[in-house]
Design a protein around this motif. Structure first.
Motif, PDB file in Angstrom:
ATOM      1  N   UNK A   1       0.814  -1.288   0.051  1.00 27.44           N
ATOM      2  CA  UNK A   1      -0.137   0.028  -0.008  1.00 27.44           C
ATOM      3  C   UNK A   1       0.880   1.168  -0.067  1.00 27.44           C
ATOM      4  N   UNK A   2       1.726   1.192   0.889  1.00 28.05           N
ATOM      5  CA  UNK A   2       2.952   2.363   0.902  1.00 28.05           C
ATOM      6  C   UNK A   2       3.421   2.587  -0.612  1.00 28.05           C
ATOM      7  N   UNK A   3       3.944   1.741  -0.964  1.00 25.54           N
ATOM      8  CA  UNK A   3       4.687   1.785  -2.373  1.00 25.54           C
ATOM      9  C   UNK A   3       3.433   2.123  -3.333  1.00 25.54           C
ATOM     10  N   UNK A   4       2.480   1.606  -3.487  1.00 30.43           N
ATOM     11  CA  UNK A   4       1.580   2.124  -4.399  1.00 30.43           C
ATOM     12  C   UNK A   4       1.109   3.546  -4.211  1.00 30.43           C
ATOM     13  N   UNK A   5       1.139   4.079  -3.110  1.00 32.24           N
ATOM     14  CA  UNK A   5       0.606   5.479  -2.462  1.00 32.24           C
ATOM     15  C   UNK A   5       1.716   6.552  -3.013  1.00 32.24           C
ATOM     16  N   UNK A   6       2.838   5.956  -2.754  1.00 39.68           N
ATOM     17  CA  UNK A   6       4.123   6.957  -3.021  1.00 39.68           C
ATOM     18  C   UNK A   6       4.393   6.904  -4.558  1.00 39.68           C
ATOM     19  N   UNK A   7       4.099   5.967  -5.274  1.00 37.32           N
ATOM     20  CA  UNK A   7       4.484   5.963  -6.635  1.00 37.32           C
ATOM     21  C   UNK A   7       3.202   5.428  -7.338  1.00 37.32           C
ATOM     22  N   UNK A   8       2.264   6.166  -7.614  1.00 40.53           N
ATOM     23  CA  UNK A   8       0.804   5.900  -8.281  1.00 40.53           C
ATOM     24  C   UNK A   8       1.182   5.540  -9.736  1.00 40.53           C
ATOM     25  N   UNK A   9       2.270   6.290 -10.471  1.00 36.31           N
ATOM     26  CA  UNK A   9       2.283   6.062 -11.777  1.00 36.31           C
ATOM     27  C   UNK A   9       3.141   4.460 -12.105  1.00 36.31           C
ATOM     28  N   UNK A  10       3.796   3.976 -10.920  1.00 36.30           N
ATOM     29  CA  UNK A  10       4.656   2.808 -11.283  1.00 36.30           C
ATOM     30  C   UNK A  10       3.668   1.595 -11.144  1.00 36.30           C
ATOM     31  N   UNK A  11       4.304   0.846 -12.281  1.00 35.59           N
ATOM     32  CA  UNK A  11       3.726  -0.794 -12.401  1.00 35.59           C
ATOM     33  C   UNK A  11       4.411  -1.577 -11.196  1.00 35.59           C
ATOM     34  N   UNK A  12       3.677  -2.601 -10.711  1.00 36.16           N
ATOM     35  CA  UNK A  12       4.367  -3.334  -9.616  1.00 36.16           C
ATOM     36  C   UNK A  12       4.674  -4.746 -10.390  1.00 36.16           C
ATOM     37  N   UNK A  13       5.889  -5.179 -10.295  1.00 36.85           N
ATOM     38  CA  UNK A  13       6.215  -6.324 -11.019  1.00 36.85           C
ATOM     39  C   UNK A  13       7.020  -7.133  -9.839  1.00 36.85           C
ATOM     40  N   UNK A  14       6.381  -8.416  -9.667  1.00 42.84           N
ATOM     41  CA  UNK A  14       6.506  -9.072  -8.570  1.00 42.84           C
ATOM     42  C   UNK A  14       6.779 -10.602  -8.712  1.00 42.84           C
ATOM     43  N   UNK A  15       7.640 -11.364  -7.977  1.00 45.18           N
ATOM     44  CA  UNK A  15       8.114 -12.614  -7.976  1.00 45.18           C
ATOM     45  C   UNK A  15       7.189 -13.580  -7.313  1.00 45.18           C
TER      46      UNK A  15
ATOM     47  N   UNK B   1      12.963  -8.870 -15.365  1.00 47.19           N
ATOM     48  CA  UNK B   1      13.924  -8.016 -15.912  1.00 47.19           C
ATOM     49  C   UNK B   1      13.617  -7.626 -17.496  1.00 47.19           C
ATOM     50  N   UNK B   2      13.165  -8.664 -18.264  1.00 42.36           N
ATOM     51  CA  UNK B   2      12.787  -8.430 -19.431  1.00 42.36           C
ATOM     52  C   UNK B   2      11.505  -7.609 -19.712  1.00 42.36           C
ATOM     53  N   UNK B   3      10.456  -7.953 -18.883  1.00 35.34           N
ATOM     54  CA  UNK B   3       9.159  -7.191 -18.645  1.00 35.34           C
ATOM     55  C   UNK B   3       9.412  -5.621 -18.574  1.00 35.34           C
ATOM     56  N   UNK B   4      10.515  -5.336 -17.728  1.00 37.39           N
ATOM     57  CA  UNK B   4      10.691  -3.644 -17.339  1.00 37.39           C
ATOM     58  C   UNK B   4      11.484  -2.897 -18.533  1.00 37.39           C
ATOM     59  N   UNK B   5      12.531  -3.856 -18.969  1.00 34.19           N
ATOM     60  CA  UNK B   5      13.209  -3.314 -20.126  1.00 34.19           C
ATOM     61  C   UNK B   5      12.154  -3.199 -21.444  1.00 34.19           C
ATOM     62  N   UNK B   6      11.475  -3.880 -21.682  1.00 38.44           N
ATOM     63  CA  UNK B   6      10.424  -3.833 -22.929  1.00 38.44           C
ATOM     64  C   UNK B   6       9.244  -2.883 -22.799  1.00 38.44           C
ATOM     65  N   UNK B   7       8.851  -2.740 -21.646  1.00 36.96           N
ATOM     66  CA  UNK B   7       7.808  -1.993 -21.069  1.00 36.96           C
ATOM     67  C   UNK B   7       7.906  -0.430 -21.601  1.00 36.96           C
ATOM     68  N   UNK B   8       6.868   0.190 -21.760  1.00 37.58           N
ATOM     69  CA  UNK B   8       6.809   1.447 -22.323  1.00 37.58           C
ATOM     70  C   UNK B   8       6.602   2.660 -20.713  1.00 37.58           C
ATOM     71  N   UNK B   9       6.149   1.783 -19.894  1.00 38.62           N
ATOM     72  CA  UNK B   9       6.403   2.575 -18.612  1.00 38.62           C
ATOM     73  C   UNK B   9       7.621   3.129 -18.247  1.00 38.62           C
ATOM     74  N   UNK B  10       7.521   3.876 -17.172  1.00 35.37           N
ATOM     75  CA  UNK B  10       8.597   4.734 -16.824  1.00 35.37           C
ATOM     76  C   UNK B  10       9.238   4.322 -15.475  1.00 35.37           C
ATOM     77  N   UNK B  11       8.110   3.998 -14.702  1.00 35.33           N
ATOM     78  CA  UNK B  11       8.514   3.931 -13.451  1.00 35.33           C
ATOM     79  C   UNK B  11       7.764   2.412 -12.859  1.00 35.33           C
ATOM     80  N   UNK B  12       8.884   1.879 -12.168  1.00 30.44           N
ATOM     81  CA  UNK B  12       8.353   0.254 -11.386  1.00 30.44           C
ATOM     82  C   UNK B  12       8.684   0.020 -10.097  1.00 30.44           C
ATOM     83  N   UNK B  13       7.774  -0.510  -9.315  1.00 31.31           N
ATOM     84  CA  UNK B  13       7.979  -0.980  -8.042  1.00 31.31           C
ATOM     85  C   UNK B  13       8.507  -2.478  -8.276  1.00 31.31           C
ATOM     86  N   UNK B  14       9.572  -3.076  -7.684  1.00 29.40           N
ATOM     87  CA  UNK B  14      10.117  -4.197  -7.998  1.00 29.40           C
ATOM     88  C   UNK B  14       9.942  -5.190  -6.696  1.00 29.40           C
TER      89      UNK B  14
END
Ligand code: 13P
Ligand code: SF4
Length: 304
Positions: free
Chosen positions: A183-197, A218-231
């Motif tokens: 919740x904290x990560x998504x609130x702080x970075x509302x534009x980020x995509x969340x990529x999870x193991x 790694x591949x998803x984040x490199x290929x994505x057009x998004x600019x922010x990610x929570x890993x």
């Protein structure tokens, strides 16, 4: 200094025909000079196909054991003998044998994060990048999936036509992430995509934009057009991504996402193991290799 050590390692590798095989959780000073860097499935394929005399594994013990099982004629050395994966030790082979005796209908699927002795009593291995594909491909409907109940729950959702029986194993690092952190990560970075193991808990996974293995993330984040990610996996993946994609921003889902075992290996350890000082040669009897290999060969056949 770092570059000098790296240079010496590259020279020793060349002179002694050594293949340096690294998991993507290793630090950048190691991954940038490794012959192959990848997730645990990709590492298995690389170990099987190298023609080097020696494979030096920068990762944890089950990865070095898998390399030895797939390349039994080669010398396989684990750079840091103390680097184990706690999940690999969570279930004893005798427990699986007794469940199998009571439930002969179960096909036993083992995450590759297991000991060779445990693999020997299972039917097929999977990794996080191959688990869904392999479970789907099995003829049997009833499956005992060990040890990671979080990965197992994820697979069950993707393959509802099978019935998975799960035990209580998990990765202490990924399972430590809690909902407050999400919740904290998504609130702080509302534009980020969340990529999870998929070793994270189902509660965490339900918020993910992408769920996948270390190399999948790694591949998803490199290929994505998004600019922010929570890993949502070990810290090194966010670090590697930040180097690889300087125009994007990567945040860590939780400060607890540090695998102490993966972090044990340093560049100096690699240097010393290359010189034959430190490191541990993986020794297994032909019988141990043959027994554990059955389910690794099945993984490669069904997972490719
Ligand atoms: P991968 O197969 O995604 O590399 O996972 C290995 C691992 O140990 C994750 O914690
Ligand atoms: Fe094992 Fe978890 Fe570390 Fe991966 S992150 S090696 S599963 S303890």
């Amino acid at each position: 200094m770092i570059q000098q050590i790296q240079q010496s390692i590259l020279q020793m590798k060349e002179e002694n025909n050594i293949f340096l095989l690294a998991h993507s959780y290793q630090n950048k000073d190691i991954t940038e000079i490794a012959d192959f860097v990848g997730d645990s499935f990709q590492m298995s394929l690389a170990a099987q196909h190298t023609d080097a005399d020696t494979i030096l594994v920068a990762g944890v013990r089950f990865m070095a054991e898998t390399a030895k099982i797939l390349a039994p004629d080669k010398t396989v050395v684990l750079v840091t003998p103390d680097a184990g994966c706690p999940m690999a030790e969570q279930i004893e082979p005798s427990m699986i044998e007794s469940i199998k005796a009571q439930h002969p209908e179960y096909k036993v699927v083992a995450y590759i994060n297991t000991t060779a002795a445990l693999k020997a009593v299972c039917d097929v291995c999977v990794t996080s990048s191959t688990a869904v594909k392999i479970v789907k491909a099995l003829e049997e409907e009833e499956i005992l999936f060990i040890p990671d109940c979080n990965l197992g729950t994820y697979v069950q959702k993707q393959v509802p036509e099978k019935k998975l029986k799960l035990l209580q194993g998990c990765c202490p690092v990924h399972a430590s992430v809690d909902m407050m952190e999400v919740e904290t990560a998504l609130e702080k970075h509302p534009k980020a995509q969340l990529l999870v193991h998929p070793e994270c808990t189902p509660e965490v996974l339900q918020y993910a934009d992408y769920i996948g293995s270390t190399s999948g993330i790694l591949e998803y984040a490199k290929q994505s057009d998004h600019k922010e990610f929570v890993i949502g996996t070990e810290i090194s993946i966010a670090e590697h991504l930040q180097y690889a994609c300087p125009d994007k921003t990567f945040y860590l889902l939780s400060k607890k996402l540090i695998c102490p075992n993966m972090k044990l290996t340093t560049l100096m350890d690699v240097y010393n193991a290359m010189r034959g000082q430190g490191g541990e040669e993986i020794i297994m009897t032909p019988e141990e290799i043959a027994k554990a290999r059955i389910c690794i060969d099945e993984m490669i056949r069904l997972g490719k």
